[in-house]
Design an enzyme around this catalytic site. Structure first.
Site, mmCIF file in Angstrom:
data_model
loop_
_atom_site.group_PDB
_atom_site.id
_atom_site.type_symbol
_atom_site.label_atom_id
_atom_site.label_comp_id
_atom_site.label_asym_id
_atom_site.label_seq_id
_atom_site.Cartn_x
_atom_site.Cartn_y
_atom_site.Cartn_z
ATOM 1 N N ALA A 1 -40.008 -15.657 15.435
ATOM 2 C CA ALA A 1 -39.806 -16.577 16.483
ATOM 3 C C ALA A 1 -39.212 -16.260 17.549
ATOM 4 O O ALA A 1 -38.475 -16.984 18.292
ATOM 5 C CB ALA A 1 -39.124 -17.643 15.666
ATOM 6 N N ALA A 2 -39.196 -14.690 17.736
ATOM 7 C CA ALA A 2 -38.465 -14.351 19.051
ATOM 8 C C ALA A 2 -39.066 -14.979 20.350
ATOM 9 O O ALA A 2 -38.220 -15.331 21.288
ATOM 10 C CB ALA A 2 -38.549 -12.727 19.188
ATOM 11 N N GLY A 3 -40.316 -14.987 20.334
ATOM 12 C CA GLY A 3 -40.880 -15.489 21.783
ATOM 13 C C GLY A 3 -40.421 -16.986 21.936
ATOM 14 O O GLY A 3 -40.222 -17.662 22.899
ATOM 15 N N ASP A 4 -40.670 -17.877 20.677
ATOM 16 C CA ASP A 4 -40.248 -19.060 20.915
ATOM 17 C C ASP A 4 -38.617 -19.300 21.260
ATOM 18 O O ASP A 4 -38.053 -20.322 21.852
ATOM 19 C CB ASP A 4 -40.593 -19.985 19.712
ATOM 20 C CG ASP A 4 -42.060 -19.870 19.470
ATOM 21 O OD1 ASP A 4 -42.764 -19.971 20.495
ATOM 22 O OD2 ASP A 4 -42.454 -19.895 18.281
#
Length: 298
Positions: free
Chosen positions: A240-243
């Site tokens: 979930a790094a991008g989110d």
């Protein structure tokens, strides 16, 4: 306020030493069900970063749907206009290896029923400062939501994932495009991220290309491209790094932080998220992000 018009999925996550090749069977060491979906993830990330957030989308009338709704509400996200539709909720099958890398298969489920924003959803979007969009809902619905936001003067932030051709009418309504380097290359045909940035900024006013452990490249208006370094941290799970980045970025923009400071804030949030397992479970609080920024300046 931030509104998120997007997907909610239950993530079915298997943790393995190395992801299987085609036709290969491997033994995993752990399995978890974790609430996720790019839209729900971004909503929770923004709420934990200190913003007022409303989530717009759909879940099924199954156990996963009830848990997704509860998870969003417990994170402080307004779910008043979250639809419940007959049938299963969306799911994502995720394999996470020991290097923190992942591969994902998404089955839309209830998300596929969202073919257009409702009148109530358009009203929420019109009252928002920022609208977050991704591409896990049908593209015609995403485009309609973006155009409604543009008419109302709401800032539109698009994450072009899963990557697909972007209609001109969608891009025309986007104020901020946040793509990872693979998405940027796919959209522009440019493998070099600096060249991809230059091409994209000709279509959108503010472009950010995230580069994983190398940080992010950003350019807004007529200003120069700026490279924001990522913190050096051990990666446990990058799911979930991008989110997390996008949710934190939106929170920073609601506070009128400058583009460069907003990207730095978002990069710090993403750096914290990769040190924890899971999607929504990995997202940092505002206090944690602020402390990380202070520590990085020491």
């Amino acid at each position: 306020m931030i509104s998120v018009f997007g997907s909610a999925n239950m993530d079915l996550v298997a943790y393995v030493e190395a992801a299987p090749a085609l036709g290969e069977t491997v033994t995993g060491r752990e399995f978890r069900t974790i609430p996720g979906g790019k839209g729900a993830n971004q909503a929770i990330a923004a709420a934990r970063a200190g913003a007022e957030v409303a989530f717009l989308g759909a879940v099924g009338d199954d156990a996963f749907g009830a848990e997704l709704r509860r998870t969003l509400a417990e994170a402080g996200v307004d779910v008043t206009n979250l639809r419940t539709v007959p049938g299963p909720s969306g799911i994502a099958q995720i394999v996470v290896d020991d290097g923190g890398g992942n591969s994902i298969i998404v089955v839309p489920g209830a998300n596929g029923a969202v073919t257009a924003p409702s009148e109530a959803e358009i009203e929420v979007i019109s009252r928002s400062d920022v609208l977050l969009l991704q591409l896990e809902l049908p593209i015609e619905a995403v485009t309609a939501a973006a155009r409604a936001a543009r008419r109302a003067g709401t800032t539109v932030v698009l994450t072009p994932a899963p990557v697909q051709p972007l209609p001109a009418e969608l891009l025309e309504a986007v104020d901020i495009l946040v793509a990872n380097e693979h998405e940027a290359a796919e959209i522009t045909g440019q493998a070099d991220h600096a060249r991809a940035l230059q091409e994209l900024r000709g279509r959108v006013g503010w472009v950010i290309i995230t580069l994983g452990s190398r940080g992010a490249l950003t350019a807004s208006g007529d200003g120069p491209a700026v490279h924001v370094e990522a913190p050096k941290v051990p990666a446990v799970d990058t799911t979930a790094a991008g989110d997390t980045f996008v949710g934190a970025l939106a929170a920073a923009r609601v506070e009128r932080q400058s583009p460069d400071l907003a990207v730095r804030f978002a990069t710090a949030a993403a750096g914290l998220s990769v040190q924890r397992a899971g999607a929504s479970t990995s997202m940092p609080t505002r206090a944690e992000i602020d402390r990380s920024l202070v520590d990085s300046d020491v």
